[in-house]
Design a protein around this motif. Structure first.
Motif, PDB file in Angstrom:
ATOM      1  N   LEU A  88      -8.553  -4.838  -3.618  1.00  0.00           N
ATOM      2  CA  LEU A  88      -8.140  -3.621  -3.939  1.00  0.00           C
ATOM      3  C   LEU A  88      -7.724  -3.257  -5.393  1.00  0.00           C
ATOM      4  O   LEU A  88      -7.144  -4.008  -5.990  1.00  0.00           O
ATOM      5  CB  LEU A  88      -7.284  -2.981  -2.978  1.00  0.00           C
ATOM      6  N   HIS A 112      -1.050  -0.937  -4.353  1.00  0.00           N
ATOM      7  CA  HIS A 112      -2.254  -0.461  -4.347  1.00  0.00           C
ATOM      8  C   HIS A 112      -2.165   1.150  -3.895  1.00  0.00           C
ATOM      9  O   HIS A 112      -1.642   1.359  -2.810  1.00  0.00           O
ATOM     10  CB  HIS A 112      -3.280  -1.187  -3.234  1.00  0.00           C
ATOM     11  N   LEU A 156       0.716  -1.175  -0.078  1.00  0.00           N
ATOM     12  CA  LEU A 156      -0.101   0.214  -0.029  1.00  0.00           C
ATOM     13  C   LEU A 156       0.751   1.305  -0.074  1.00  0.00           C
ATOM     14  O   LEU A 156       1.938   1.329   0.751  1.00  0.00           O
ATOM     15  CB  LEU A 156      -0.894   0.163   1.352  1.00  0.00           C
ATOM     16  N   LEU A 169      -7.121  -1.668   5.554  1.00  0.00           N
ATOM     17  CA  LEU A 169      -7.067  -2.319   4.304  1.00  0.00           C
ATOM     18  C   LEU A 169      -6.096  -3.395   3.973  1.00  0.00           C
ATOM     19  O   LEU A 169      -6.061  -4.267   3.123  1.00  0.00           O
ATOM     20  CB  LEU A 169      -6.561  -1.248   3.280  1.00  0.00           C
ATOM     21  N   VAL A 186      -3.306   4.793  -2.366  1.00  0.00           N
ATOM     22  CA  VAL A 186      -4.433   5.331  -1.516  1.00  0.00           C
ATOM     23  C   VAL A 186      -4.112   6.979  -1.412  1.00  0.00           C
ATOM     24  O   VAL A 186      -2.723   7.269  -1.245  1.00  0.00           O
ATOM     25  CB  VAL A 186      -4.437   4.606  -0.252  1.00  0.00           C
ATOM     26  N   LEU A 230      -3.896   2.846   7.307  1.00  0.00           N
ATOM     27  CA  LEU A 230      -4.226   1.929   6.102  1.00  0.00           C
ATOM     28  C   LEU A 230      -4.058   0.429   6.427  1.00  0.00           C
ATOM     29  O   LEU A 230      -4.511  -0.301   5.905  1.00  0.00           O
ATOM     30  CB  LEU A 230      -2.910   2.374   5.325  1.00  0.00           C
TER      31      LEU A 230
END
Length: 200
Positions: free
Chosen positions: A176, A86, A56, A167, A88, A163
């Protein structure tokens, strides 16, 4: 064991963290603007030769140079390890850290005396991303610098923790969206060389 890595380089101090099946370790840089020299070393210490199951990364808005280093590092690690990447947005990370299901105005310093901001409600965006010189009064503010304004201070360490808490399970399940593109509030100030101006 499944390890999720999170990287946040949107501020003057970076933060990185790992979630090992719910057990989390977060590291925030001691000094400002050490992304280039310290980020990869901090990640290597945290991972301990593990291959992350997913990565992330905060994609902005935030420090132009910091975001470039953080996202490029995340992309390189994803390529080297095969881990899905991913992205964010900064405001989503702030909202995850401070929301609690209510309404919050997520803010982040944008330089030049300005702020980036976005309203969130119930964990979802409730307005556009804006660049402003004056923050709204009477709203619950959260983000970097919000503490001095009577709001909730949310720095890179809190964003990384949020996060991972929110997530990491979805990242493990592959739920995701893939990819990480930087998001800036304004075009970066880049100096044009004399040769380019002369050709111009």
């Amino acid at each position: 064991m499944s390890t999720i890595l999170a990287i946040d380089s949107a501020s003057d101090r970076f933060a990185v963290g790992v979630d090992r099946d719910g057990e989390r370790v977060i590291v925030v840089a001691d000094a400002e603007r050490t992304h280039t020299t310290g980020l990869l070393a901090a990640i290597e210490r945290l991972l301990r030769d593990e291959r992350p199951a997913a990565i992330l990364v905060v994609t902005g808005p935030g420090s132009y140079a910091g975001l470039r280093v953080g996202i490029a590092t995340a992309q390189g690690l994803a390529l080297a390890t095969g881990a899905p990447l991913h992205g964010v947005r900064t405001f989503e990370a702030i909202a995850l850290a401070a929301d609690g299901g209510g309404t919050v105005t997520a803010i982040h310093p944008a330089g030049r005396g300005e702020w980036g901001m976005q309203r969130w409600e119930g964990g979802a965006p409730a307005g556009p991303i804006e660049l402003t010189a004056s923050l709204p009064e009477g709203e619950r503010l959260a983000g970097e610098g919000a503490g001095a304004l009577g709001g909730t201070e949310v720095g890179p360490g809190e964003r990384v923790r949020a996060l991972l808490e929110a997530l990491a399970p979805a990242a493990r399940r592959g739920e995701l969206a893939a990819g990480a593109e930087p998001f800036y509030l304004r075009e970066p100030a880049i100096t044009i060389s004399r040769r380019q101006r002369a050709a111009g």
